[in-house]
Design an enzyme around this catalytic site. Structure first.
Site, PDB file in Angstrom:
ATOM      1  N   HIS A  83      -6.848  -0.186  -5.682  1.00  0.00           N
ATOM      2  CA  HIS A  83      -6.570   1.115  -6.302  1.00  0.00           C
ATOM      3  C   HIS A  83      -5.913   0.972  -7.674  1.00  0.00           C
ATOM      4  CE1 HIS A  83      -7.529   4.258  -3.275  1.00  0.00           C
ATOM      5  NE2 HIS A  83      -7.552   3.206  -2.483  1.00  0.00           N
ATOM      6  N   HIS A 122       0.788   3.452  -2.506  1.00  0.00           N
ATOM      7  CA  HIS A 122      -0.091   4.511  -3.026  1.00  0.00           C
ATOM      8  C   HIS A 122       0.672   5.627  -3.738  1.00  0.00           C
ATOM      9  CE1 HIS A 122      -4.140   3.383  -1.445  1.00  0.00           C
ATOM     10  NE2 HIS A 122      -3.402   2.578  -0.701  1.00  0.00           N
ATOM     11  N   ASP A 167       0.818  -1.223   0.000  1.00  0.00           N
ATOM     12  CA  ASP A 167       0.000   0.000   0.000  1.00  0.00           C
ATOM     13  C   ASP A 167       0.851   1.272   0.000  1.00  0.00           C
ATOM     14  OD1 ASP A 167      -1.752  -2.282   1.243  1.00  0.00           O
ATOM     15  OD2 ASP A 167      -3.140  -0.758   0.520  1.00  0.00           O
ATOM     16  N   HIS A 217      -3.837  -4.100   1.886  1.00  0.00           N
ATOM     17  CA  HIS A 217      -5.087  -3.329   1.850  1.00  0.00           C
ATOM     18  C   HIS A 217      -5.401  -2.657   3.190  1.00  0.00           C
ATOM     19  CE1 HIS A 217      -9.022  -1.994   0.509  1.00  0.00           C
ATOM     20  NE2 HIS A 217      -9.593  -2.600   1.526  1.00  0.00           N
ATOM     21  N   ASP A 270      -1.919  -1.949  -4.267  1.00  0.00           N
ATOM     22  CA  ASP A 270      -2.025  -0.496  -4.129  1.00  0.00           C
ATOM     23  C   ASP A 270      -0.636   0.160  -4.219  1.00  0.00           C
ATOM     24  OD1 ASP A 270      -4.770  -0.750  -3.888  1.00  0.00           O
ATOM     25  OD2 ASP A 270      -4.901  -0.015  -1.836  1.00  0.00           O
TER      26      ASP A 270
HETATM   27 MN   LIG Z   1      -4.373   0.806   0.165  1.00  0.00          MN
HETATM   28 MN   LIG Z   2      -6.491  -1.312  -0.984  1.00  0.00          MN
END
Ligand SMILES: [Mn+2]
Ligand SMILES: [Mn+2]
Ligand SMILES: [Mn+2]
Ligand SMILES: [Mn+2]
Lengths: 410, 410
Positions: free
Chosen positions: B128, B22, B20, B253, B60
């Site tokens: 995502h 991002h 994650d 996540h 992600d």
């Molecule tokens: Mn995430």
């Molecule tokens: Mn996620």
């Protein structure tokens, strides 16, 4: 343009020149979605087959400023397949690479020790893939970050008012041949126009004279991406603005293939306009056969060889003036439809004859410009329905005009 | 989880685990735009320093399904800088790579002869950066096309009704250690839930037993990206759905860092939840220190070592129940503002103490959840104006609630 002695590979720089590939054009169209990628694949395969030193692209490599994931993946796949191999690169870049290539790595891609680049690609941006956003990035910057393309010709617009740009050439040496490659990525025509008419606004850096190498020994190539047509001189670049020291110019953006180098009188240089490898507007100019150019430079001489592209979707164009067609009865719309149907079928036939015997024949693009002065128009979508499966663009075969104006687009 | 003899590098697979990241989160925010990239850079630099065999990511990686040019370029730059080098890769992938890696190249990236990959990265997708569109491509497919990431765990949903998926592990060997790495990219929780409750809908392929290697000799890791919280069991995955042959699970996540592997009673496996490397929602769980995990596997034993991330922007969270604060006069809004101001300043102080002596201290994220039962709300934007330049998120320091619900987000 002189004759080039046939045999002197160690001193001959071989460049494949193409432009306006428009990757991703019509990517959502069921029939035409692969066209741009097939053309790019063919261009790269020609570069491979002809064993050129590099591939030079004149902008609009991408159709969209923000290409889809799918277009990016396909572009990267094609480049990776053709550009990475064990073939030794046989020319040197001797200019300041951090100036020429503005990514954080700051070197020509084949000098990166972690990649096996055998076919370098050099590209400027066009108006379709121009840099934008806070970071002023072009989609080509993504390919440059991947080390698959040498992106050059991105200008920093300095100064106040009209602004000021400086062109630093990529200086290339192969044996005794020296090429200075200038790149000028697309700038709004009006603005560039004003720059060219403002003293000192456009600076052309020249190679420094060195012992054993006079400045005149450099062969000077410019690649640019601007309007060239003279209809509206404000929105097009005049060839006579360009400096006389240039030897050869690659003009991108204009999609019509005028690839045979034309001399510009009084300027001492020739211009090639390779044209796009895909028809993005269905006008007469785009219906001409598409080509790329093999440019071989040795010293101050060069030989241009045009190479037809074979993967291109057939495109036939014609114009019809309804009132000149005797068999049409203005009071009978059926007689108009029958006539246009005949024209379409003739063009489909013609496209097949032009293609010859190919195992896989692509559905042709068909465009009829109809001067309907004195007549009612026809619904082009409805007209096209019966050509689904026979024509690649059934929805817009017909375009209507009253006066005979010349359409154009990049 | 057993003790791992300290010295047996030839038989110990060293994996850095993170999730994650991002990339691109808040890329338009003046203050926070670099946060996601700095965290990723730090994670990669830890992988380099610890000389791990590979970096494993739990989804992600990108915040957006269609990352901007800028985010793509920065992601590629970071990967290129850390992943391409001359360090020899010391493990082998012995499974069918065309099944594991679904790009057109069909092999693990470090086996490509045209790239010098020294630090392989393996990643599944999250929600995502999930695959979408006609070609079912994820943004991670772009990195895979560039040969910078080994993207796995993209499922083909076959069958009818709820559908059927088959997980083919990446089989890795290093010396005598054998790891089967299963990847399950994000699938809508409800759907995956139903699959897990449908016989034969989720197929787990096991390594074939071979001479000299029993199936039990494989250490089985699963990386997945789903809701884990049990608030709404329909929209989360129950750990007890997972097969008992698994040894270790990386749960992506969930952004809260619960990185110390937790045993799941009766299942025989442990779960690590590394948490995100950036706070994408300003809730309590995200204010805990962020970590990545060094996982060393030797035979059937492993050692987890958590490593704090140092580049993360400080984030302090607290909750205030207005009616419990004696110094507040409900009829005097100024007394509320004064109290909240004190809370903010205390949190800013606290964030500085937590960070310690760093040359470049980042502005902290500050979040106060205000239970305003019985009070008027305050305009959070106006409240935040005085903290511009002192807090990274002046516009949303305050969030109002009536009941004390737990907020959550991925
Ligand atoms: Mn995430
Ligand atoms: Mn996620
Ligand atoms: Mn174009
Ligand atoms: Mn153009």
């Amino acid at each position: 343009m002189g004759d080039l002695p046939r045999e002197d590979p160690g001193n001959t720089l071989r460049i494949l020149v193409a432009t306006d590939i428009h990757l991703g054009y019509m990517e959502k169209d069921e029939v035409r979605r692969q066209d741009s990628f097939q053309a790019f694949d063919e261009i790269c395969s020609i570069a491979e087959k002809k064993q050129v030193d590099f591939l030079l692209l004149g902008g609009d490599l991408f159709h969209e400023n923000k290409p889809s994931r799918s277009t990016l993946v396909k572009a990267i796949e094609i480049l990776r397949r053709y550009c990475l191999n064990d073939r030794p690169v046989q020319f040197e870049v001797v200019s300041d690479q951090t100036v020429n290539f503005q990514n954080i790595f700051g070197h020509v891609n084949y000098e990166d020790p972690h990649f096996n680049v055998g076919l370098p690609v050099f590209s400027i941006h066009g108006n379709h893939d121009d840099p934008a956003g806070v970071d002023n990035l072009s989609a080509i910057d993504i390919l440059s970050a991947c080390n698959l393309v040498n992106y050059f010709g991105k200008m920093v617009l300095g100064g106040s008012g009209v602004g000021q740009i400086t062109l630093y050439p990529i200086l290339m040496k192969k044996g005794s041949t020296r090429v200075a490659l200038y790149g000028l990525g697309n700038i709004r025509d009006e603005r560039l126009n004003r720059m060219f008419q403002t003293p000192h606004a456009v600076q052309w850096m020249r190679p420094e004279a060195q012992e054993g190498c006079e400045i005149s020994e450099w062969f000077n190539i410019l690649v640019l991406h601007q309007n060239r047509v003279k209809a509206n001189p404000k929105n097009a670049i005049n060839e006579h603005f360009l400096p006389r020291f240039l030897d050869f110019i690659v003009w991108g953006h204009e999609h019509e293939c005028l690839i045979d180098p034309q001399e510009v009188s009084g300027m001492g240089f020739h211009i090639t306009q390779p044209g796009s490898s895909i028809a993005t507007s269905l006008i007469d100019g785009e219906s001409k056969p598409k080509h790329v150019l093999l440019l071989e430079v040795k010293g101050s001489q060069y030989r241009p060889t045009k190479i037809p592209l074979k993967s291109i979707r057939p495109f036939e164009y014609t114009e019809v003036v309804l009132k000149d067609v005797t068999e049409i009865d203005p009071n009978d719309q059926n007689s108009i439809l029958e006539h246009l149907d005949k024209v379409v079928l003739n063009l489909i036939d013609k496209s097949r004859r032009n293609v010859g015997n190919k195992s896989e024949v692509k559905l042709p693009l068909i465009r009829i410009k109809v001067d309907y002065s004195g007549f009612m128009t026809i619904n082009p979508q409805r007209f096209g329905q019966k050509y689904v499966g026979k024509v690649a663009n059934p929805q817009d075969i017909l375009i209507f005009s009253k006066a005979s104006r010349k359409g154009r687009n990049e």
